[in-house]
Design a protein around this motif. Sequence first.
Motif, PDB file in Angstrom:
ATOM      1  N   GLU A  60       0.829  -1.210   0.000  1.00 39.81           N
ATOM      2  CA  GLU A  60       0.000   0.000   0.000  1.00 39.81           C
ATOM      3  C   GLU A  60       0.866   1.264   0.000  1.00 39.81           C
ATOM      4  OE1 GLU A  60      -2.761  -3.120   0.627  1.00 39.81           O
ATOM      5  OE2 GLU A  60      -0.802  -2.742   1.552  1.00 39.81           O
ATOM      6  N   HIS A  61       2.002   1.206   0.737  1.00 37.85           N
ATOM      7  CA  HIS A  61       2.906   2.350   0.774  1.00 37.85           C
ATOM      8  C   HIS A  61       4.349   1.852   0.756  1.00 37.85           C
ATOM      9  CE1 HIS A  61      -0.216   5.358   1.529  1.00 37.85           C
ATOM     10  NE2 HIS A  61      -0.774   4.462   2.324  1.00 37.85           N
ATOM     11  N   ILE A  62       5.209   2.586   0.079  1.00 38.86           N
ATOM     12  CA  ILE A  62       6.629   2.269  -0.005  1.00 38.86           C
ATOM     13  C   ILE A  62       7.416   3.415   0.627  1.00 38.86           C
ATOM     14  CG2 ILE A  62       8.593   1.960  -1.573  1.00 38.86           C
ATOM     15  CD1 ILE A  62       6.644   0.544  -3.484  1.00 38.86           C
ATOM     16  N   VAL A  63       8.340   3.062   1.515  1.00 37.19           N
ATOM     17  CA  VAL A  63       9.196   4.048   2.175  1.00 37.19           C
ATOM     18  C   VAL A  63      10.578   3.975   1.537  1.00 37.19           C
ATOM     19  CG1 VAL A  63      10.205   4.815   4.360  1.00 37.19           C
ATOM     20  CG2 VAL A  63       7.924   3.773   4.327  1.00 37.19           C
ATOM     21  N   VAL A  64      11.093   5.122   1.126  1.00 37.15           N
ATOM     22  CA  VAL A  64      12.432   5.187   0.545  1.00 37.15           C
ATOM     23  C   VAL A  64      13.279   6.131   1.380  1.00 37.15           C
ATOM     24  CG1 VAL A  64      11.647   4.617  -1.781  1.00 37.15           C
ATOM     25  CG2 VAL A  64      11.744   7.017  -1.060  1.00 37.15           C
ATOM     26  N   LEU A  65      14.608   6.021   1.202  1.00 38.60           N
ATOM     27  CA  LEU A  65      15.543   6.760   2.043  1.00 38.60           C
ATOM     28  C   LEU A  65      16.216   7.917   1.341  1.00 38.60           C
ATOM     29  CD1 LEU A  65      17.243   3.703   3.799  1.00 38.60           C
ATOM     30  CD2 LEU A  65      15.238   4.999   4.543  1.00 38.60           C
ATOM     31  N   ASP A  66      16.086   7.997   0.016  1.00 37.81           N
ATOM     32  CA  ASP A  66      16.683   9.128  -0.690  1.00 37.81           C
ATOM     33  C   ASP A  66      15.922   9.400  -1.985  1.00 37.81           C
ATOM     34  OD1 ASP A  66      17.714   7.840  -3.022  1.00 37.81           O
ATOM     35  OD2 ASP A  66      19.572   7.321  -2.037  1.00 37.81           O
ATOM     36  N   PRO A  67      16.145  10.548  -2.618  1.00 38.10           N
ATOM     37  CA  PRO A  67      15.377  10.905  -3.818  1.00 38.10           C
ATOM     38  C   PRO A  67      15.596   9.972  -5.000  1.00 38.10           C
ATOM     39  CG  PRO A  67      16.349  12.863  -2.825  1.00 38.10           C
ATOM     40  CD  PRO A  67      16.948  11.684  -2.123  1.00 38.10           C
ATOM     41  N   HIS A  68      16.772   9.340  -5.104  1.00 34.78           N
ATOM     42  CA  HIS A  68      17.017   8.431  -6.223  1.00 34.78           C
ATOM     43  C   HIS A  68      16.102   7.205  -6.131  1.00 34.78           C
ATOM     44  CE1 HIS A  68      20.675  10.865  -5.919  1.00 34.78           C
ATOM     45  NE2 HIS A  68      20.801  10.680  -7.212  1.00 34.78           N
ATOM     46  N   GLN A  69      15.954   6.664  -4.948  1.00 32.85           N
ATOM     47  CA  GLN A  69      15.003   5.567  -4.763  1.00 32.85           C
ATOM     48  C   GLN A  69      13.582   6.030  -5.054  1.00 32.85           C
ATOM     49  OE1 GLN A  69      15.897   4.664  -0.611  1.00 32.85           O
ATOM     50  NE2 GLN A  69      16.171   2.537  -1.235  1.00 32.85           N
ATOM     51  N   PRO A  94       1.842   4.846  -8.048  1.00 31.60           N
ATOM     52  CA  PRO A  94       1.512   6.274  -7.960  1.00 31.60           C
ATOM     53  C   PRO A  94       2.385   6.988  -6.931  1.00 31.60           C
ATOM     54  CG  PRO A  94      -0.482   4.962  -8.041  1.00 31.60           C
ATOM     55  CD  PRO A  94       0.646   3.989  -7.895  1.00 31.60           C
ATOM     56  N   CYS A  95       2.749   8.227  -7.246  1.00 36.66           N
ATOM     57  CA  CYS A  95       3.703   8.950  -6.406  1.00 36.66           C
ATOM     58  C   CYS A  95       3.198   9.185  -4.990  1.00 36.66           C
ATOM     59  CB  CYS A  95       4.090  10.271  -7.058  1.00 36.66           C
ATOM     60  SG  CYS A  95       2.722  11.408  -7.321  1.00 36.66           S
ATOM     61  N   ASP A  96       1.862   9.225  -4.783  1.00 34.20           N
ATOM     62  CA  ASP A  96       1.355   9.458  -3.433  1.00 34.20           C
ATOM     63  C   ASP A  96       1.493   8.231  -2.540  1.00 34.20           C
ATOM     64  OD1 ASP A  96      -0.587   7.954  -4.729  1.00 34.20           O
ATOM     65  OD2 ASP A  96      -2.271   9.088  -3.915  1.00 34.20           O
ATOM     66  N   ARG A  97       1.958   7.115  -3.097  1.00 34.73           N
ATOM     67  CA  ARG A  97       2.198   5.912  -2.302  1.00 34.73           C
ATOM     68  C   ARG A  97       3.688   5.692  -2.018  1.00 34.73           C
ATOM     69  NH1 ARG A  97      -0.921   1.404  -5.611  1.00 34.73           N
ATOM     70  NH2 ARG A  97       0.242   0.049  -4.154  1.00 34.73           N
ATOM     71  N   VAL A  98       4.528   6.600  -2.464  1.00 35.66           N
ATOM     72  CA  VAL A  98       5.972   6.515  -2.230  1.00 35.66           C
ATOM     73  C   VAL A  98       6.376   7.672  -1.319  1.00 35.66           C
ATOM     74  CG1 VAL A  98       8.260   6.438  -3.280  1.00 35.66           C
ATOM     75  CG2 VAL A  98       6.285   5.471  -4.505  1.00 35.66           C
ATOM     76  N   HIS A  99       6.984   7.350  -0.179  1.00 38.56           N
ATOM     77  CA  HIS A  99       7.251   8.342   0.856  1.00 38.56           C
ATOM     78  C   HIS A  99       8.745   8.379   1.185  1.00 38.56           C
ATOM     79  CE1 HIS A  99       2.866   8.323   1.695  1.00 38.56           C
ATOM     80  NE2 HIS A  99       2.995   7.049   1.358  1.00 38.56           N
ATOM     81  N   LEU A 100       9.331   9.534   1.066  1.00 43.06           N
ATOM     82  CA  LEU A 100      10.721   9.721   1.456  1.00 43.06           C
ATOM     83  C   LEU A 100      10.771  10.051   2.942  1.00 43.06           C
ATOM     84  CD1 LEU A 100      13.720  10.045   1.095  1.00 43.06           C
ATOM     85  CD2 LEU A 100      13.328  12.257  -0.001  1.00 43.06           C
ATOM     86  N   ALA A 117      17.697  12.988  13.786  1.00 45.26           N
ATOM     87  CA  ALA A 117      17.509  12.322  15.079  1.00 45.26           C
ATOM     88  C   ALA A 117      16.266  11.438  15.014  1.00 45.26           C
ATOM     89  CB  ALA A 117      17.374  13.365  16.190  1.00 45.26           C
ATOM     90  N   TRP A 118      16.351  10.253  15.604  1.00 43.12           N
ATOM     91  CA  TRP A 118      15.251   9.288  15.483  1.00 43.12           C
ATOM     92  C   TRP A 118      13.887   9.833  15.915  1.00 43.12           C
ATOM     93  CZ3 TRP A 118      15.211   5.842  12.137  1.00 43.12           C
ATOM     94  CH2 TRP A 118      16.273   4.976  11.884  1.00 43.12           C
ATOM     95  N   PRO A 119      13.769  10.629  16.975  1.00 41.46           N
ATOM     96  CA  PRO A 119      12.427  11.132  17.322  1.00 41.46           C
ATOM     97  C   PRO A 119      11.783  11.936  16.192  1.00 41.46           C
ATOM     98  CG  PRO A 119      13.905  11.416  19.177  1.00 41.46           C
ATOM     99  CD  PRO A 119      14.765  10.991  18.025  1.00 41.46           C
ATOM    100  N   LEU A 120      12.581  12.696  15.441  1.00 44.35           N
ATOM    101  CA  LEU A 120      12.037  13.455  14.314  1.00 44.35           C
ATOM    102  C   LEU A 120      11.596  12.524  13.192  1.00 44.35           C
ATOM    103  CD1 LEU A 120      14.636  16.384  14.141  1.00 44.35           C
ATOM    104  CD2 LEU A 120      12.413  16.344  15.290  1.00 44.35           C
ATOM    105  N   VAL A 121      12.421  11.507  12.917  1.00 48.17           N
ATOM    106  CA  VAL A 121      12.075  10.539  11.878  1.00 48.17           C
ATOM    107  C   VAL A 121      10.829   9.754  12.283  1.00 48.17           C
ATOM    108  CG1 VAL A 121      12.885   8.511  10.609  1.00 48.17           C
ATOM    109  CG2 VAL A 121      14.477  10.382  11.114  1.00 48.17           C
ATOM    110  N   ALA A 122      10.746   9.384  13.564  1.00 51.56           N
ATOM    111  CA  ALA A 122       9.577   8.628  14.040  1.00 51.56           C
ATOM    112  C   ALA A 122       8.292   9.427  13.866  1.00 51.56           C
ATOM    113  CB  ALA A 122       9.771   8.241  15.506  1.00 51.56           C
ATOM    114  N   ASP A 123       8.349  10.733  14.081  1.00 51.19           N
ATOM    115  CA  ASP A 123       7.157  11.558  13.883  1.00 51.19           C
ATOM    116  C   ASP A 123       6.708  11.537  12.424  1.00 51.19           C
ATOM    117  OD1 ASP A 123       6.886  12.260  16.518  1.00 51.19           O
ATOM    118  OD2 ASP A 123       7.936  14.176  16.327  1.00 51.19           O
ATOM    119  N   GLN A 124       7.665  11.553  11.500  1.00 52.88           N
ATOM    120  CA  GLN A 124       7.307  11.451  10.084  1.00 52.88           C
ATOM    121  C   GLN A 124       6.668  10.095   9.778  1.00 52.88           C
ATOM    122  OE1 GLN A 124      10.236  12.903   7.140  1.00 52.88           O
ATOM    123  NE2 GLN A 124      11.472  13.553   8.882  1.00 52.88           N
ATOM    124  N   MET A 125       7.208   9.056  10.395  1.00 52.09           N
ATOM    125  CA  MET A 125       6.686   7.714  10.134  1.00 52.09           C
ATOM    126  C   MET A 125       5.277   7.558  10.703  1.00 52.09           C
ATOM    127  SD  MET A 125       7.684   5.063   8.436  1.00 52.09           S
ATOM    128  CE  MET A 125       9.481   5.015   8.459  1.00 52.09           C
TER     129      MET A 125
END
Length: 338
Positions: free
Chosen positions: A123-132, A141-147, A319-327
């Motif tokens: 349903e959703h794909i998580v990527v770590l950089d813009p190239h991915q 669809p682009c709304d299912r890919v999350h950096l 920092a992980w707390p910031l990343v966790a909020d995005q997740m």
Amino acid sequence: MIASVVRVPWHTAHGGYDRLLDHLPEVRRITPPTGPLTTRAARQAHRLFARSCPLPFYPAEHFATDLHLMASRKAAHVLYGDEQYWFSRRRLGPTAVTYHQPPAHLQQHLPPRTWRRLAPTAEHIVVLDPHQQAFFTDLVPCDRVHLVPHGIDTTAFTPPPAPPSSDRPLVLTVGWWLRDWDVLDAVHERLHRRYGGGVELIVVTRQARSRPWHPAVRVLEGVTEQTLIALYRRAAVMLLPLIDATANNALLEAMACGTPVVATDVGGIRHYTGGAAQLIPPGDAAAAAEAVEKVLAETGTAAHAVRRAAARERAELFAWPLVADQMRGLYRLLEEGR
């Protein structure tokens, strides 16, 4: 919400992507059992699954967690999709999948036709950089890919209380995956010719015995996290020559410790370093050596202190707390079926 956790054995206690879940206590972890599969039927089933899995490898740990994933209707996050997301594509609950490898390596894992079938099952794909991100938005669809970036424990990896000594500056390299050993060897040779014993050269790697090293280099393997952090803090510069990359644990760890970085400008490295590192062209040993020597010349000066502060400031953005909020934002979409 559940998450499938496979602990990468060479990551330190406070390193690695699964540390994300330390900051998401509401997520239940699915972890593999310790030791081998306990029943003959389970071992036979694992062998059968492994033979039909096209991913690079499918160990018993992945099989054990897949059984839990496929039996659950809850929303789930597969933390290492490159290694595990194959059979769990058939699970009944909605799934988010994080991929870690650069696009070139993902293309080696599976042919394009298989990617076109596999990617839309999440349903959703998580990527770590813009190239991915560009790779997967060609598939879904682009709304299912999350950096959502990789994170770093900024409370464990911290700068030293005082700047390191400039008497014999340390040039440190950490890691093994997708490293450009030819560039590293050339830089070590040039530094040794110019400085001799006046510069310390250390490599921390899993490949200590698998290749020849320059005789002036001290190669370490299996160091403790405390030793690794002490090396980051003591280093005048972290040299990270790369063939490719998305996120990089050693890069984030070094920056969090306030270590100036010289790294190859490939993949996601620029996304993580911003202006807080010196980036060099791929395969350019001369440029790498010049960049390292520039940092060495600044050791003990105000310019070096500025580099150290910039590295730490950049790491704090991940920092992980910031990343966790995005997740959490992504998890809400997953659980709401959007």
